[in-house]
Design a protein around this motif. Structure first.
Motif, PDB file in Angstrom:
ATOM      1  N   GLU A  44       1.313  10.045   6.918  1.00  0.00           N
ATOM      2  CA  GLU A  44       1.728   8.759   6.356  1.00  0.00           C
ATOM      3  C   GLU A  44       1.378   7.614   7.293  1.00  0.00           C
ATOM      4  OE1 GLU A  44       5.704   6.377   4.818  1.00  0.00           O
ATOM      5  OE2 GLU A  44       5.898   8.295   5.880  1.00  0.00           O
ATOM      6  N   ALA A  45       1.633   7.799   8.588  1.00  0.00           N
ATOM      7  CA  ALA A  45       1.324   6.742   9.550  1.00  0.00           C
ATOM      8  C   ALA A  45      -0.186   6.456   9.572  1.00  0.00           C
ATOM      9  CB  ALA A  45       1.805   7.143  10.943  1.00  0.00           C
ATOM     10  N   LYS A  46      -0.993   7.503   9.507  1.00  0.00           N
ATOM     11  CA  LYS A  46      -2.446   7.304   9.488  1.00  0.00           C
ATOM     12  C   LYS A  46      -2.884   6.571   8.222  1.00  0.00           C
ATOM     13  CE  LYS A  46      -3.790  11.196  12.443  1.00  0.00           C
ATOM     14  NZ  LYS A  46      -4.480  12.515  12.522  1.00  0.00           N
ATOM     15  N   GLU A  47      -2.302   6.924   7.110  1.00  0.00           N
ATOM     16  CA  GLU A  47      -2.670   6.229   5.868  1.00  0.00           C
ATOM     17  C   GLU A  47      -2.326   4.750   5.953  1.00  0.00           C
ATOM     18  OE1 GLU A  47      -1.662   6.126   1.093  1.00  0.00           O
ATOM     19  OE2 GLU A  47      -0.727   7.644   2.364  1.00  0.00           O
ATOM     20  N   ARG A  48      -1.124   4.460   6.450  1.00  0.00           N
ATOM     21  CA  ARG A  48      -0.723   3.055   6.556  1.00  0.00           C
ATOM     22  C   ARG A  48      -1.565   2.315   7.600  1.00  0.00           C
ATOM     23  NH1 ARG A  48       5.895   2.943   5.929  1.00  0.00           N
ATOM     24  NH2 ARG A  48       5.977   4.161   4.011  1.00  0.00           N
ATOM     25  N   THR A  64       5.732  21.062   9.989  1.00  0.00           N
ATOM     26  CA  THR A  64       5.193  20.346   8.822  1.00  0.00           C
ATOM     27  C   THR A  64       5.795  18.954   8.655  1.00  0.00           C
ATOM     28  OG1 THR A  64       6.826  21.449   7.418  1.00  0.00           O
ATOM     29  CG2 THR A  64       4.656  22.466   7.590  1.00  0.00           C
ATOM     30  N   ILE A  65       7.039  18.772   9.079  1.00  0.00           N
ATOM     31  CA  ILE A  65       7.668  17.453   8.956  1.00  0.00           C
ATOM     32  C   ILE A  65       6.921  16.431   9.808  1.00  0.00           C
ATOM     33  CG2 ILE A  65       9.790  16.145   9.306  1.00  0.00           C
ATOM     34  CD1 ILE A  65       9.898  18.184   7.052  1.00  0.00           C
ATOM     35  N   ILE A  66       6.563  16.831  11.023  1.00  0.00           N
ATOM     36  CA  ILE A  66       5.827  15.915  11.897  1.00  0.00           C
ATOM     37  C   ILE A  66       4.428  15.655  11.330  1.00  0.00           C
ATOM     38  CG2 ILE A  66       5.011  15.501  14.240  1.00  0.00           C
ATOM     39  CD1 ILE A  66       7.136  17.444  15.241  1.00  0.00           C
ATOM     40  N   VAL A  67       3.787  16.694  10.837  1.00  0.00           N
ATOM     41  CA  VAL A  67       2.446  16.544  10.268  1.00  0.00           C
ATOM     42  C   VAL A  67       2.442  15.543   9.116  1.00  0.00           C
ATOM     43  CG1 VAL A  67       0.586  17.738   9.050  1.00  0.00           C
ATOM     44  CG2 VAL A  67       1.714  18.847  10.982  1.00  0.00           C
ATOM     45  N   LYS A  73      -4.636   2.780   7.804  1.00  0.00           N
ATOM     46  CA  LYS A  73      -5.935   2.778   7.128  1.00  0.00           C
ATOM     47  C   LYS A  73      -6.905   3.790   7.715  1.00  0.00           C
ATOM     48  CE  LYS A  73      -5.429  -1.976   5.563  1.00  0.00           C
ATOM     49  NZ  LYS A  73      -6.012  -3.338   5.474  1.00  0.00           N
ATOM     50  N   ASP A  74      -6.366   4.786   8.383  1.00  0.00           N
ATOM     51  CA  ASP A  74      -7.187   5.915   8.822  1.00  0.00           C
ATOM     52  C   ASP A  74      -7.111   6.972   7.728  1.00  0.00           C
ATOM     53  OD1 ASP A  74      -8.511   7.971  10.046  1.00  0.00           O
ATOM     54  OD2 ASP A  74      -7.008   8.326  11.614  1.00  0.00           O
ATOM     55  N   TYR A  75      -7.828   6.711   6.637  1.00  0.00           N
ATOM     56  CA  TYR A  75      -7.706   7.557   5.461  1.00  0.00           C
ATOM     57  C   TYR A  75      -8.246   8.968   5.707  1.00  0.00           C
ATOM     58  CZ  TYR A  75      -6.760   3.070   3.239  1.00  0.00           C
ATOM     59  OH  TYR A  75      -6.232   1.859   2.917  1.00  0.00           O
ATOM     60  N   GLU A  76      -9.337   9.063   6.430  1.00  0.00           N
ATOM     61  CA  GLU A  76      -9.886  10.393   6.708  1.00  0.00           C
ATOM     62  C   GLU A  76      -8.928  11.202   7.566  1.00  0.00           C
ATOM     63  OE1 GLU A  76     -12.437  11.735   5.301  1.00  0.00           O
ATOM     64  OE2 GLU A  76     -12.919   9.892   4.205  1.00  0.00           O
ATOM     65  N   GLY A  77      -8.307  10.535   8.547  1.00  0.00           N
ATOM     66  CA  GLY A  77      -7.330  11.223   9.385  1.00  0.00           C
ATOM     67  C   GLY A  77      -6.131  11.677   8.577  1.00  0.00           C
ATOM     68  N   ALA A  78      -5.690  10.837   7.616  1.00  0.00           N
ATOM     69  CA  ALA A  78      -4.558  11.203   6.766  1.00  0.00           C
ATOM     70  C   ALA A  78      -4.901  12.414   5.915  1.00  0.00           C
ATOM     71  CB  ALA A  78      -4.161  10.021   5.885  1.00  0.00           C
ATOM     72  N   ILE A  79      -6.119  12.422   5.366  1.00  0.00           N
ATOM     73  CA  ILE A  79      -6.543  13.562   4.532  1.00  0.00           C
ATOM     74  C   ILE A  79      -6.652  14.827   5.378  1.00  0.00           C
ATOM     75  CG2 ILE A  79      -8.510  14.485   3.235  1.00  0.00           C
ATOM     76  CD1 ILE A  79      -8.913  11.646   2.133  1.00  0.00           C
ATOM     77  N   LYS A  80      -7.123  14.683   6.606  1.00  0.00           N
ATOM     78  CA  LYS A  80      -7.188  15.836   7.503  1.00  0.00           C
ATOM     79  C   LYS A  80      -5.800  16.421   7.737  1.00  0.00           C
ATOM     80  CE  LYS A  80      -8.828  17.218  12.094  1.00  0.00           C
ATOM     81  NZ  LYS A  80      -9.475  16.745  13.364  1.00  0.00           N
ATOM     82  N   GLY A  88      -6.126  12.704  -3.709  1.00  0.00           N
ATOM     83  CA  GLY A  88      -6.737  11.868  -4.736  1.00  0.00           C
ATOM     84  C   GLY A  88      -6.253  10.438  -4.669  1.00  0.00           C
ATOM     85  N   ARG A  89      -4.961  10.279  -4.432  1.00  0.00           N
ATOM     86  CA  ARG A  89      -4.411   8.923  -4.322  1.00  0.00           C
ATOM     87  C   ARG A  89      -5.025   8.172  -3.148  1.00  0.00           C
ATOM     88  NH1 ARG A  89      -0.926   7.074  -1.240  1.00  0.00           N
ATOM     89  NH2 ARG A  89      -0.213   9.110  -0.496  1.00  0.00           N
ATOM     90  N   ILE A  90      -5.217   8.864  -2.022  1.00  0.00           N
ATOM     91  CA  ILE A  90      -5.814   8.216  -0.852  1.00  0.00           C
ATOM     92  C   ILE A  90      -7.291   7.906  -1.117  1.00  0.00           C
ATOM     93  CG2 ILE A  90      -6.449   8.550   1.569  1.00  0.00           C
ATOM     94  CD1 ILE A  90      -3.852  10.122   1.915  1.00  0.00           C
TER      95      ILE A  90
END
Length: 677
Positions: A134-138, A126-129, A140-147, A167-169
């Motif tokens: 976070e890296a995906k959000e930064r 879970t730590i890696i996930v 701007k891969d928002y869908e990937g971050a939500i996944k 919700g924040r994303i």
């Protein structure tokens, strides 16, 4: 809480030169020990020695990268991980560590690739996930971050904050409908937290659904929200409902939560002005302009109020400040003219009125008239920034983050001015230890002299004089080398005279200073078996056993984990798992006290141990005993204060913290200020 990455691996090999017969496994283990104790520079020195002997090994580079990350050297950490991966591309920890460093460097795409590789080896980590999310959000891969967040939720279904993060994303995507749905779900899952209601209320307020917003703010505040914006925004809504007393109460609570919140002062100032409480309104607006001299709306309102109460000089000064910024703002000219006229300078006032009339009647000639409209401003809970990540990311809560704030102030830094405004953690002072080195502190008055220590120093049996301190210093390589040499020398002496307790004690001191606690404890046990009344050996063994517990708590073998700094507030299961160790520590401290009943440091450390075990009443007894021996024991007073806070005894907490501040622990004042609000 400071966190670092820590991995346990064992590679056996031998070393020569300075380290004699020690092998690289031993050196690596001691380096890990130093890492766990946040002695990162020392840890790097150990890993350098291993790399020097066997540069083809991958693990020492990875460990050194971890130490560099803890020192915010992300570039060096990435380079070390590159070498580690070149030597062995099958170590998941190396990919995770490099991904973490790259994420900090803003190399989000590369970081994601590293996290992908690490997850191939450990797909349910879970730590890696979370770090990948976070890296995906930064990136701007928002869908990937939500996944990834949904995957995290599947792996850890008890975690309730995932819907809030989703919700924040969604807000980052400007999808308020999906955001509200996520916050609705978060509220359903977590009925206790005020956070979901707070954010949903803000969204409703922005959509002009004031009734819905008001209802959600009530729910958030009912759940004891500590976010001042909730009270400010509900105050605004109360004003619109003509519920002025309730609005004033909301603004007061916002200021209690954040005494520097200029928005709360501004809105309260406007409300007080509308209620005719002009003097207090001026006081609020004065705080606003002192904190932000560019807030001309507040300054204008303040100037008008100063006119009403007759403070003509202050009003004139404020109008001048506004006109310096907006030289064609007609209302400020008329306001200044009124202040000047009331002060008896009528001809000057007439000239200013004429200038104002000229500007007003010749609008095409002059710049367009500036207008300032004083109005309520909405507190923003979620700030969307294009490049800067949100500070409340899920990774800040769950992943291995490095706290870059300094751990302590040094003498001469941060002790001038309003030191009570500094932030101090609610943590007790550390144990006292025996060492050859300590930080100087010209402020604290604690007596670190004791006859038992002095008598032993007079025998001149050690490499240097013993000192009692709870402010240890980090040793430089040259000093460490001296202790390694001393270990080798004493080992020869012990082989010749194995019944000399002093030799074992001396070598234990050296082992302790190079972070080899296990060997030090073994030597101290040998010393007390030879000399059962060896007071200092019992005391030192208690210290090292405690340090060893902390090392064990921050080291988990054969898996990639977080390393959490050990605090004095341990979960019950952790305390239970080290119950036998704590009993041995307590036995050593009690034996020390039995042999030297006036050894105040033993009582102090006993108090700390009892505090760790959450036995606060007995902890107070131990601290008070230390104080009875040394009335200037600053650290004992400080810890009594913190312990009294845990017992909800504000009166005694105030007394003890006040005494601690008097005796030189200036951090006590910031806690006192908070306690007395």
């Amino acid at each position: 809480m400071k966190k670092s990455i820590h991995i346990t691996l064992f590679i056996w090999f031998s070393v020569s030169s300075l380290f004699g017969q020690w092998n690289t496994d031993r050196i690596t283990l001691i380096g890990r020990n130093a890492l766990a104790n946040e002695d990162y520079v020392l840890a790097i020195q150990y890993f350098n020695q291993v790399i020097k002997v066997k540069p083809y090994l991958a693990e020492p580079y990875m460990f050194r990268a971890i130490a560099k990350i803890s020192l915010d050297d992300y570039v060096g950490a990435e380079q070390d991980c590159n070498i580690a991966i070149e030597r062995s591309p099958f170590i998941p920890q190396a990919f995770y560590t490099r991904g973490f460093a790259r994420k900090k460097l803003g190399k989000y795409k590369d970081a994601i690739q590293d996290f992908d590789k690490a997850l191939e080896f450990s797909p349910e980590n879970t730590i890696i996930v979370i770090n990948r999310a976070e890296a995906k959000e930064r990136n701007k891969d928002y869908e990937g971050a939500i996944k990834d967040l949904n995957y995290f939720s599947k792996l850890n279904p008890k975690e309730k904050s995932i819907d809030y993060e989703i919700g924040r994303i969604r807000l980052s995507q400007n999808d308020t409908v999906a955001a509200i749905k996520a916050f609705d779900k978060f509220i359903e899952v977590d009925t206790i937290s005020p956070l979901g209601y707070s954010v949903r209320a803000l969204l409703k307020m922005q959509k002009k659904d004031e009734d819905g917003a008001f209802s959600d703010y009530n729910e958030a505040i009912k759940r004891k929200s500590e976010y001042e914006g909730d009270y400010i925004n509900r105050g605004i809504l109360n004003v619109k409902r003509n519920r002025f007393n309730q609005a004033l109460s909301d603004y007061n609570e916002a200021i209690r939560l954040d005494p520097k919140n200029i928005l709360a002062y501004y809105n309260r100032g406007l409300l007080r002005a509308n209620l005719g409480d002009n003097n207090n309104a001026i006081g609020d607006l004065d705080k606003v302009v002192n904190a932000d001299s560019t807030n001309y709306e507040a300054r204008l309102q303040k100037a008008y109020l100063e006119l009403q109460v007759g403070d003509l000089a202050a009003a004139e000064k404020d109008f001048k400040v506004i006109l310096n910024k907006y030289p064609f703002f007609v209302p400020a000219y008329y306001g200044m003219a009124e202040a000047i006229e009331k002060s008896g300078r009528r001809s000057e006032a007439q000239r200013i009125k004429a200038l104002a009339f000229e500007i007003e009647t010749n609008k095409d000639f002059y710049k367009k008239k500036q207008t300032l409209v004083a109005k309520n401003q909405m507190a923003q809970k979620i700030q969307q920034k294009k490049e800067t990540p949100n500070k409340n990311n899920l990774t800040d809560k769950f992943s291995t983050q490095i706290n870059t704030s300094a751990k302590e102030n040094k003498y001469g830094e941060g002790i001038r001015g309003n030191i009570q405004d500094n932030i101090s953690n609610l943590e007790i002072e550390k144990d006292f230890v025996l060492t050859y080195y300590r930080k100087t502190d010209d402020l604290r008055r604690t007596n670190t002299y004791h006859p038992t220590i002095s008598r032993y120093n007079s025998k001149q049996l050690l490499l240097s004089s013993l000192k009692a301190t709870n402010r240890e210093i980090e040793l430089v390589p040259d000093v460490l080398n001296k202790h390694f040499e001393s270990i080798n020398t004493l080992s020869v002496e012990i082989s010749k005279n194995p019944s000399n307790a002093d030799f074992y004690f001396a070598r234990a001191m050296d082992f302790a200073l190079v972070q080899d606690f296990t060997s030090a404890i073994d030597d101290l046990s040998k010393a007390v078996s030879i000399r059962p009344d060896f007071t200092l050996a019992y005391f030192m063994r208690a210290n090292l056993r405690n340090k060893l517990i902390k090392f064990k708590q921050t080291s988990v073998s054969n898996n990639l984990t977080e390393t959490k700094s050990v605090t004095t507030k341990l979960p019950l299961d952790i305390r239970e798992s080290y119950k036998a160790d704590y009993e041995m520590i307590m036995a050593d401290l009690n034996r020390t006290i039995e042999l030297a009943p006036d050894f105040s440091f033993a009582y102090f450390n006993k108090g700390n141990l009892l505090y760790t075990l959450k036995n606060y009443n007995e902890s107070l007894k131990a601290y008070n005993k230390a104080i009875s021996i040394d009335p200037d024991f600053a650290e004992a007073y400080f810890n009594c204060g913190i312990t009294n806070i845990q017992l909800n005894d504000a009166s005694n907490a105030n007394l003890h913290l006040s005494k601690a501040g008097e005796l030189g622990i200036y951090q006590a004042y910031s806690i006192l200020k908070t306690l007395q609000k």
